[in-house]
Scaffold this motif. Structure first.
Motif, short mmCIF file in Angstrom:
data_model
loop_
_atom_site.label_atom_id
_atom_site.label_comp_id
_atom_site.label_asym_id
_atom_site.label_seq_id
_atom_site.Cartn_x
_atom_site.Cartn_y
_atom_site.Cartn_z
N GLY A 67 -16.27 13.13 -0.03
CA GLY A 67 -15.89 11.79 0.39
C GLY A 67 -15.34 11.00 -0.78
O GLY A 67 -15.38 11.44 -1.93
N ALA A 68 -14.83 9.82 -0.49
CA ALA A 68 -14.17 9.05 -1.53
C ALA A 68 -14.43 7.57 -1.35
O ALA A 68 -13.54 6.81 -0.98
N LEU A 69 -15.64 7.15 -1.59
CA LEU A 69 -15.95 5.72 -1.50
C LEU A 69 -15.27 4.94 -2.62
O LEU A 69 -14.84 3.81 -2.41
N HIS A 70 -15.15 5.55 -3.79
CA HIS A 70 -14.52 4.84 -4.90
C HIS A 70 -13.04 4.56 -4.63
O HIS A 70 -12.53 3.53 -5.04
N ASP A 71 -12.34 5.44 -3.91
CA ASP A 71 -10.95 5.17 -3.54
C ASP A 71 -10.85 3.99 -2.58
O ASP A 71 -9.93 3.18 -2.68
N LEU A 72 -11.79 3.89 -1.68
CA LEU A 72 -11.81 2.76 -0.75
C LEU A 72 -12.05 1.45 -1.49
O LEU A 72 -11.42 0.43 -1.20
N LEU A 73 -12.92 1.47 -2.48
CA LEU A 73 -13.17 0.27 -3.28
C LEU A 73 -11.95 -0.11 -4.12
O LEU A 73 -11.63 -1.29 -4.26
N ILE A 74 -11.27 0.89 -4.66
CA ILE A 74 -10.05 0.62 -5.43
C ILE A 74 -8.99 -0.01 -4.52
O ILE A 74 -8.33 -0.98 -4.90
N MET A 75 -8.85 0.53 -3.32
CA MET A 75 -7.85 0.01 -2.39
C MET A 75 -8.19 -1.43 -1.97
O MET A 75 -7.31 -2.29 -1.92
N ALA A 76 -9.45 -1.70 -1.71
CA ALA A 76 -9.85 -3.06 -1.34
C ALA A 76 -9.59 -4.03 -2.49
O ALA A 76 -9.06 -5.13 -2.27
N PHE A 77 -9.94 -3.63 -3.71
CA PHE A 77 -9.69 -4.49 -4.87
C PHE A 77 -8.20 -4.73 -5.06
O PHE A 77 -7.76 -5.84 -5.36
N LEU A 78 -7.40 -3.70 -4.87
CA LEU A 78 -5.96 -3.82 -5.02
C LEU A 78 -5.37 -4.76 -3.98
O LEU A 78 -4.54 -5.62 -4.31
N PHE A 79 -5.77 -4.62 -2.73
CA PHE A 79 -5.23 -5.46 -1.67
C PHE A 79 -5.66 -6.92 -1.81
O PHE A 79 -4.98 -7.81 -1.32
N VAL A 80 -6.78 -7.16 -2.46
CA VAL A 80 -7.22 -8.54 -2.66
C VAL A 80 -6.54 -9.17 -3.87
O VAL A 80 -6.13 -10.33 -3.83
N THR A 81 -6.39 -8.42 -4.95
CA THR A 81 -5.88 -9.02 -6.19
C THR A 81 -4.36 -9.04 -6.31
O THR A 81 -3.83 -9.89 -7.01
N ALA A 82 -3.64 -8.14 -5.65
CA ALA A 82 -2.18 -8.10 -5.81
C ALA A 82 -1.50 -9.38 -5.33
O ALA A 82 -0.66 -9.93 -6.04
N PRO A 83 -1.82 -9.91 -4.15
CA PRO A 83 -1.16 -11.16 -3.75
C PRO A 83 -1.55 -12.37 -4.63
O PRO A 83 -0.72 -13.24 -4.88
N ILE A 84 -2.78 -12.36 -5.11
CA ILE A 84 -3.22 -13.48 -5.95
C ILE A 84 -2.48 -13.46 -7.28
O ILE A 84 -2.00 -14.50 -7.75
N SER A 85 -2.38 -12.30 -7.90
CA SER A 85 -1.66 -12.22 -9.18
C SER A 85 -0.18 -12.53 -8.99
O SER A 85 0.44 -13.18 -9.85
N ALA A 86 0.42 -12.09 -7.88
CA ALA A 86 1.83 -12.41 -7.63
C ALA A 86 2.01 -13.91 -7.44
O ALA A 86 3.00 -14.48 -7.92
#
Length: 131
Positions: A67-86
């Motif tokens: 399984g890949a829980l860490h990939d899911l956490l990376i994706m969630a962090f990415l989707f939250v922070t990318a619009p904010i940084s932009a």
């Protein structure tokens, strides 16, 4: 056996989509003229391209390992922070004056405020008019 074959095709599709978005975003980052137009390319790559690559990793890890829980956490962090940084990068460019400013608001006192024009107050219920 059938799920492994479907998973392989899903992983291949996600890898192709992620690689295509990453390539197009990299080309866009190099080709666009100013910072505000150049900002669109990496934000789309960050959300769609890297998201597809992480999805491919998650599918592969789910089917062929533990399984890949860490990939899911990376994706969630990415989707939250990318619009904010932009948004912050765009605000910096606007305040520095290195790009054209957005158009001014219309000549209306109620634009982006909670003021309600007198003509519309008559249409409101009594409880909302008091607030």
């Amino acid at each position: 056996m059938i799920w492994e074959t479907v998973a392989i095709y899903a992983v291949a599709f996600c890898l192709i989509v992620g690689a295509a978005f990453s390539l197009i975003g990299s080309i866009g980052l190099l080709k666009f003229n100013d910072a505000m137009t150049r900002l669109h390319a990496p934000t789309k790559v960050g959300t769609v391209g890297i998201g597809a690559l992480l999805l491919a990793s998650m599918i592969h890890a789910q089917i062929f390992s533990d399984g890949a829980l860490h990939d899911l956490l990376i994706m969630a962090f990415l989707f939250v922070t990318a619009p904010i940084s932009a948004n912050f990068i765009a605000k910096v460019n606007i305040h520095k004056g290195s790009c054209t400013a957005p158009p001014p608001p219309p000549e209306d006192d109620t634009w982006s405020t909670l003021d309600v024009p007198e003509t519309d107050r008559a249409l409101m219920p009594e409880t909302e008019a008091l607030n």
